[in-house]
Design a protein around this motif. Structure first.
Motif, PDB file in Angstrom:
ATOM      1  N   THR A  59      33.689  32.299  44.400  1.00  0.00           N
ATOM      2  CA  THR A  59      34.987  32.067  45.032  1.00  0.00           C
ATOM      3  C   THR A  59      35.788  33.368  45.048  1.00  0.00           C
ATOM      4  O   THR A  59      36.492  33.662  46.007  1.00  0.00           O
ATOM      5  CB  THR A  59      35.778  30.986  44.258  1.00  0.00           C
ATOM      6  N   ILE A  60      35.695  34.125  43.953  1.00  0.00           N
ATOM      7  CA  ILE A  60      36.340  35.442  43.927  1.00  0.00           C
ATOM      8  C   ILE A  60      35.353  36.471  43.382  1.00  0.00           C
ATOM      9  O   ILE A  60      34.401  36.120  42.683  1.00  0.00           O
ATOM     10  CB  ILE A  60      37.623  35.453  43.045  1.00  0.00           C
ATOM     11  N   SER A  61      35.619  37.738  43.708  1.00  0.00           N
ATOM     12  CA  SER A  61      34.772  38.804  43.169  1.00  0.00           C
ATOM     13  C   SER A  61      35.268  39.169  41.761  1.00  0.00           C
ATOM     14  O   SER A  61      36.385  38.824  41.378  1.00  0.00           O
ATOM     15  CB  SER A  61      34.853  40.038  44.061  1.00  0.00           C
ATOM     16  N   GLY A  62      34.420  39.887  41.018  1.00  0.00           N
ATOM     17  CA  GLY A  62      34.803  40.335  39.682  1.00  0.00           C
ATOM     18  C   GLY A  62      36.035  41.233  39.719  1.00  0.00           C
ATOM     19  O   GLY A  62      36.852  41.229  38.806  1.00  0.00           O
ATOM     20  N   ARG A  63      36.180  41.994  40.818  1.00  0.00           N
ATOM     21  CA  ARG A  63      37.325  42.888  40.952  1.00  0.00           C
ATOM     22  C   ARG A  63      38.618  42.113  41.101  1.00  0.00           C
ATOM     23  O   ARG A  63      39.600  42.355  40.408  1.00  0.00           O
ATOM     24  CB  ARG A  63      37.123  43.795  42.183  1.00  0.00           C
ATOM     25  N   ILE A  64      38.579  41.152  42.000  1.00  0.00           N
ATOM     26  CA  ILE A  64      39.756  40.296  42.211  1.00  0.00           C
ATOM     27  C   ILE A  64      40.073  39.509  40.936  1.00  0.00           C
ATOM     28  O   ILE A  64      41.243  39.307  40.594  1.00  0.00           O
ATOM     29  CB  ILE A  64      39.509  39.328  43.397  1.00  0.00           C
ATOM     30  N   ALA A  65      39.016  39.113  40.216  1.00  0.00           N
ATOM     31  CA  ALA A  65      39.225  38.320  38.990  1.00  0.00           C
ATOM     32  C   ALA A  65      40.094  39.084  37.994  1.00  0.00           C
ATOM     33  O   ALA A  65      40.899  38.492  37.269  1.00  0.00           O
ATOM     34  CB  ALA A  65      37.880  37.969  38.360  1.00  0.00           C
ATOM     35  N   LYS A  66      39.944  40.403  37.983  1.00  0.00           N
ATOM     36  CA  LYS A  66      40.766  41.189  37.056  1.00  0.00           C
ATOM     37  C   LYS A  66      42.249  41.107  37.421  1.00  0.00           C
ATOM     38  O   LYS A  66      43.102  41.054  36.545  1.00  0.00           O
ATOM     39  CB  LYS A  66      40.300  42.652  37.033  1.00  0.00           C
ATOM     40  N   ASP A  67      42.535  41.098  38.725  1.00  0.00           N
ATOM     41  CA  ASP A  67      43.930  40.938  39.162  1.00  0.00           C
ATOM     42  C   ASP A  67      44.462  39.560  38.763  1.00  0.00           C
ATOM     43  O   ASP A  67      45.588  39.429  38.296  1.00  0.00           O
ATOM     44  CB  ASP A  67      44.040  41.092  40.687  1.00  0.00           C
ATOM     45  N   VAL A  68      43.617  38.541  38.986  1.00  0.00           N
ATOM     46  CA  VAL A  68      44.031  37.175  38.641  1.00  0.00           C
ATOM     47  C   VAL A  68      44.288  37.081  37.131  1.00  0.00           C
ATOM     48  O   VAL A  68      45.279  36.491  36.680  1.00  0.00           O
ATOM     49  CB  VAL A  68      42.949  36.143  39.063  1.00  0.00           C
ATOM     50  N   PHE A  69      43.384  37.701  36.360  1.00  0.00           N
ATOM     51  CA  PHE A  69      43.518  37.672  34.900  1.00  0.00           C
ATOM     52  C   PHE A  69      44.830  38.329  34.465  1.00  0.00           C
ATOM     53  O   PHE A  69      45.526  37.831  33.582  1.00  0.00           O
ATOM     54  CB  PHE A  69      42.324  38.386  34.266  1.00  0.00           C
ATOM     55  N   GLU A  70      45.169  39.433  35.130  1.00  0.00           N
ATOM     56  CA  GLU A  70      46.411  40.130  34.801  1.00  0.00           C
ATOM     57  C   GLU A  70      47.621  39.204  35.005  1.00  0.00           C
ATOM     58  O   GLU A  70      48.542  39.177  34.192  1.00  0.00           O
ATOM     59  CB  GLU A  70      46.558  41.354  35.701  1.00  0.00           C
ATOM     60  N   ILE A  71      47.583  38.455  36.109  1.00  0.00           N
ATOM     61  CA  ILE A  71      48.671  37.497  36.379  1.00  0.00           C
ATOM     62  C   ILE A  71      48.692  36.403  35.313  1.00  0.00           C
ATOM     63  O   ILE A  71      49.750  36.028  34.800  1.00  0.00           O
ATOM     64  CB  ILE A  71      48.503  36.866  37.790  1.00  0.00           C
ATOM     65  N   MET A  72      47.494  35.923  34.923  1.00  0.00           N
ATOM     66  CA  MET A  72      47.411  34.876  33.899  1.00  0.00           C
ATOM     67  C   MET A  72      48.003  35.358  32.571  1.00  0.00           C
ATOM     68  O   MET A  72      48.690  34.609  31.867  1.00  0.00           O
ATOM     69  CB  MET A  72      45.951  34.449  33.679  1.00  0.00           C
ATOM     70  N   VAL A  73      47.742  36.623  32.240  1.00  0.00           N
ATOM     71  CA  VAL A  73      48.256  37.176  30.983  1.00  0.00           C
ATOM     72  C   VAL A  73      49.780  37.307  31.050  1.00  0.00           C
ATOM     73  O   VAL A  73      50.492  36.923  30.127  1.00  0.00           O
ATOM     74  CB  VAL A  73      47.623  38.559  30.688  1.00  0.00           C
ATOM     75  N   ALA A  74      50.269  37.830  32.187  1.00  0.00           N
ATOM     76  CA  ALA A  74      51.696  38.131  32.292  1.00  0.00           C
ATOM     77  C   ALA A  74      52.543  36.885  32.526  1.00  0.00           C
ATOM     78  O   ALA A  74      53.617  36.737  31.955  1.00  0.00           O
ATOM     79  CB  ALA A  74      51.918  39.141  33.412  1.00  0.00           C
ATOM     80  N   GLU A  75      52.040  35.981  33.381  1.00  0.00           N
ATOM     81  CA  GLU A  75      52.889  34.858  33.803  1.00  0.00           C
ATOM     82  C   GLU A  75      52.314  33.508  33.436  1.00  0.00           C
ATOM     83  O   GLU A  75      52.945  32.475  33.666  1.00  0.00           O
ATOM     84  CB  GLU A  75      53.082  34.909  35.337  1.00  0.00           C
ATOM     85  N   GLY A  76      51.080  33.489  32.912  1.00  0.00           N
ATOM     86  CA  GLY A  76      50.419  32.213  32.670  1.00  0.00           C
ATOM     87  C   GLY A  76      49.941  31.638  33.979  1.00  0.00           C
ATOM     88  O   GLY A  76      49.937  32.322  35.006  1.00  0.00           O
ATOM     89  N   GLY A  77      49.569  30.382  33.988  1.00  0.00           N
ATOM     90  CA  GLY A  77      49.162  29.733  35.223  1.00  0.00           C
ATOM     91  C   GLY A  77      47.678  29.488  35.297  1.00  0.00           C
ATOM     92  O   GLY A  77      46.891  30.074  34.569  1.00  0.00           O
ATOM     93  N   ASP A  78      47.338  28.617  36.226  1.00  0.00           N
ATOM     94  CA  ASP A  78      45.967  28.187  36.402  1.00  0.00           C
ATOM     95  C   ASP A  78      45.273  29.114  37.395  1.00  0.00           C
ATOM     96  O   ASP A  78      45.809  29.379  38.479  1.00  0.00           O
ATOM     97  CB  ASP A  78      45.995  26.751  36.941  1.00  0.00           C
ATOM     98  N   PRO A  79      44.084  29.639  37.051  1.00  0.00           N
ATOM     99  CA  PRO A  79      43.435  30.622  37.934  1.00  0.00           C
ATOM    100  C   PRO A  79      43.150  30.068  39.332  1.00  0.00           C
ATOM    101  O   PRO A  79      43.298  30.793  40.315  1.00  0.00           O
ATOM    102  CB  PRO A  79      42.149  30.984  37.194  1.00  0.00           C
ATOM    103  N   GLU A  80      42.774  28.806  39.409  1.00  0.00           N
ATOM    104  CA  GLU A  80      42.479  28.230  40.725  1.00  0.00           C
ATOM    105  C   GLU A  80      43.731  28.223  41.599  1.00  0.00           C
ATOM    106  O   GLU A  80      43.687  28.560  42.789  1.00  0.00           O
ATOM    107  CB  GLU A  80      41.922  26.808  40.570  1.00  0.00           C
ATOM    108  N   ALA A  81      44.849  27.850  40.991  1.00  0.00           N
ATOM    109  CA  ALA A  81      46.115  27.809  41.736  1.00  0.00           C
ATOM    110  C   ALA A  81      46.537  29.217  42.158  1.00  0.00           C
ATOM    111  O   ALA A  81      47.014  29.423  43.277  1.00  0.00           O
ATOM    112  CB  ALA A  81      47.196  27.157  40.869  1.00  0.00           C
ATOM    113  N   ILE A  82      46.346  30.195  41.265  1.00  0.00           N
ATOM    114  CA  ILE A  82      46.724  31.580  41.586  1.00  0.00           C
ATOM    115  C   ILE A  82      45.911  32.093  42.777  1.00  0.00           C
ATOM    116  O   ILE A  82      46.441  32.693  43.705  1.00  0.00           O
ATOM    117  CB  ILE A  82      46.540  32.506  40.355  1.00  0.00           C
TER     118      ILE A  82
END
Ligand code: MN
Length: 484
Positions: A391-414
């Motif tokens: 669904t996402i590449s490993g590169r994009i996953a790092k951006d998503v992870f950064e958002i999860m760390v900073a703001e929380g949230g569900d990765p699928e929703a992000i």
């Protein structure tokens, strides 16, 4: 990987045995009902027994006995069904009895073994000589008054396990690995919290040197009460070199107790070392011997948790992850459980990578323990799932992870909300590929002329054009096809 020291007459090796004092996890002390809680006001956790008031009698805390047996079993050691408390006579201002109740001739635990996995892949088995129970002393406080010393007896009588290794350690690195492994086992067992800053785990190191290849045991020095793994390693390094210098000068090493000064990195003499007979050990007439049944020991054995060695093997077998990664993940029970929750039903190698690299980096940076992780195991698991199913590449996953760390949230929703889904539509990717090829005739010519490394540059251009969302594998395949 023996640690060798260059001397005037060739190489020397260092021989180390450790005595670790581990505070037993128990609500009350070894022979009294006083609290063992850390950090109370001075002398607020002291019973009449701990203060050695005349006529007071010690009573053995059965929880401490059980903890010592559990630890012995966790160290693959022989449990002695018969053990005896003895008085070890010496004077300390913070030892009200004038003796320490310890075990000498008949300790509760005999020989065992701790297995070390060294960074170079070698495995070392370090023998355990014995484990005995004893009471801790109080604490002299020299910093409360310019002229007087005060005594705090909160720690007096707290139960300790003294775990004595055989002189099997051969380098500061092995000592570090041994202490970390021992701490890990004790924490798994729940018998010691392993907190070195609070003094729950303290280490004495017996150090001697001998010419390389020799089997003799020369005079040793004992370095007392070092309370960090790094300091123990530094102290041993200094001490070994000091002894080699003495032999090089044609002198002999005196048996003595030395202190390590972390600010100078040196050891210095504290007192000449006593022999066991100086302590006038004798069985404590106030305490009966401890006689355990085999049934009692077997029951404790049956309730042992899965320990780090077994867990590591299971992780390698069940999840197919590398031994090094498995070693990192099992060092703490909480980390192992977190990883298992992330890996549950998913690509375990990917899960291990994300826990060890991305998550640990965040935790280290913010000084958090894994149970304080800003990203839950469930969320990280979902993220790993999104990578695994493309669904996402490993590169994009790092951006998503950064958002999860900073703001929380569900990765699928992000991913949904930010439109980060990977482009796996061949037509869309093909369009970008054709465009990049058309715009860069020079590079195309160079590639076709034999510079195949340029494929990486082309992939990079397509990824850039798609905001990192194109499936890199598809981009790669399409480019190779069109450029050949
Ligand atoms: Mn001791």
């Amino acid at each position: 990987m023996t640690y060798l020291i260059q001397g005037d007459d060739g190489d020397w090796e260092v021989v180390i045995g450790l005595e670790v004092h581990a505070q037993i996890v128990s609500n009350s002390k070894l022979f009294s009902g006083a609290s063992t809680a850390f950090g109370g006001a001075p002398n607020s956790h002291v019973s009449l027994v701990d203060a050695a008031m005349p006529g007071m009698l010690p009573v053995v805390n059965r929880v401490c006995v059980e903890q010592a047996v559990r630890t012995g079993l966790g160290l693959n050691a022989k449990i002695n069904l018969h053990s005896v408390f003895e008085r070890k006579n010496y004077f300390y201002p913070d030892l009200p009895f004038g003796y320490q109740i310890s075990q000498f001739q008949h300790p509760i635990v005999g020989e065992g073994v701790v297995t070390l996995d060294m960074p170079d892949g070698s495995v070392r088995e370090i023998g355990i000589e014995r484990l005995h129970m004893e009471q801790d002393a109080g604490k002299s406080m020299h910093d409360q008054d310019p002229k007087r010393t005060f005594v705090d007896l909160n720690r007096a009588g707290v139960a300790l396990m003294e775990i004595v290794s055989k002189p099997d350690l051969r380098s500061p690195e092995e000592v570090g690995a041994y202490l970390r492994k021992l701490r890990s086992i004790l924490r798994y067992l729940g018998t010691c919290d392993g907190n070195m800053e609070q003094g729950s785990l303290r280490c004495d190191a017996n150090v001697s040197v001998r010419p390389k290849g020799s089997t003799e045991l020369r005079t040793r020095c004992e370095i007392k009460n070092v309370n960090s793994v790094r300091f123990v390693m530094q102290a041993i390094e200094f001490e070994a070199e000091r002894q080699v210098d003495i032999y090089d000068a044609g002198d002999t090493v005196d048996q003595e107790t030395r202190l390590y000064d972390a600010t100078t990195g040196e050891t210095r003499s504290m007192r000449s070392k006593e022999e066991a007979h100086d302590y006038r050990y004798f069985p404590d007439p106030d305490l009966l011997p401890i006689d355990l049944s085999q049934e009692y020991v077997d029951k404790i054995r049956a309730a042992l948790p899965e320990l780090p060695d077994a867990k590591k093997l299971r992780f390698i077998d069940d999840y197919g992850i590398a031994p090094d990664d498995a070693g990192v993940l099992v060092a703490e029970q909480e980390t192992a459980a977190f990883f298992e929750a992330v890996a549950d039903g998913r690509d375990a190698k990917l899960a291990a990578n994300w826990v060890i690299h991305e998550l640990f980096a965040v935790l280290n940076k913010s000084g958090l323990d894994i149970d304080e992780s800003p990203v839950s195991a469930e969320s990280l698991g979902k993220l790993v799932g999104l990578i695994a199913d493309n669904t996402i590449s490993g590169r994009i996953a790092k951006d998503v992870f950064e958002i999860m760390v900073a703001e929380g949230g569900d990765p699928e929703a992000i991913v949904e909300e930010k439109g980060l889904k990977q482009i796996t539509d061949t037509g869309a990717i093909e369009g970008e590929v054709d465009k990049i090829i058309a715009e860069n005739p020079g590079q195309v010519e160079a590639y076709q002329g034999g510079n195949e490394k340029l494929i990486g540059w082309f992939v990079g251009q397509v990824m850039k054009a798609t905001g990192g969302k194109a499936n890199p594998k598809m981009v790669n395949e399409l480019l190779r096809k069109k450029l050949s």
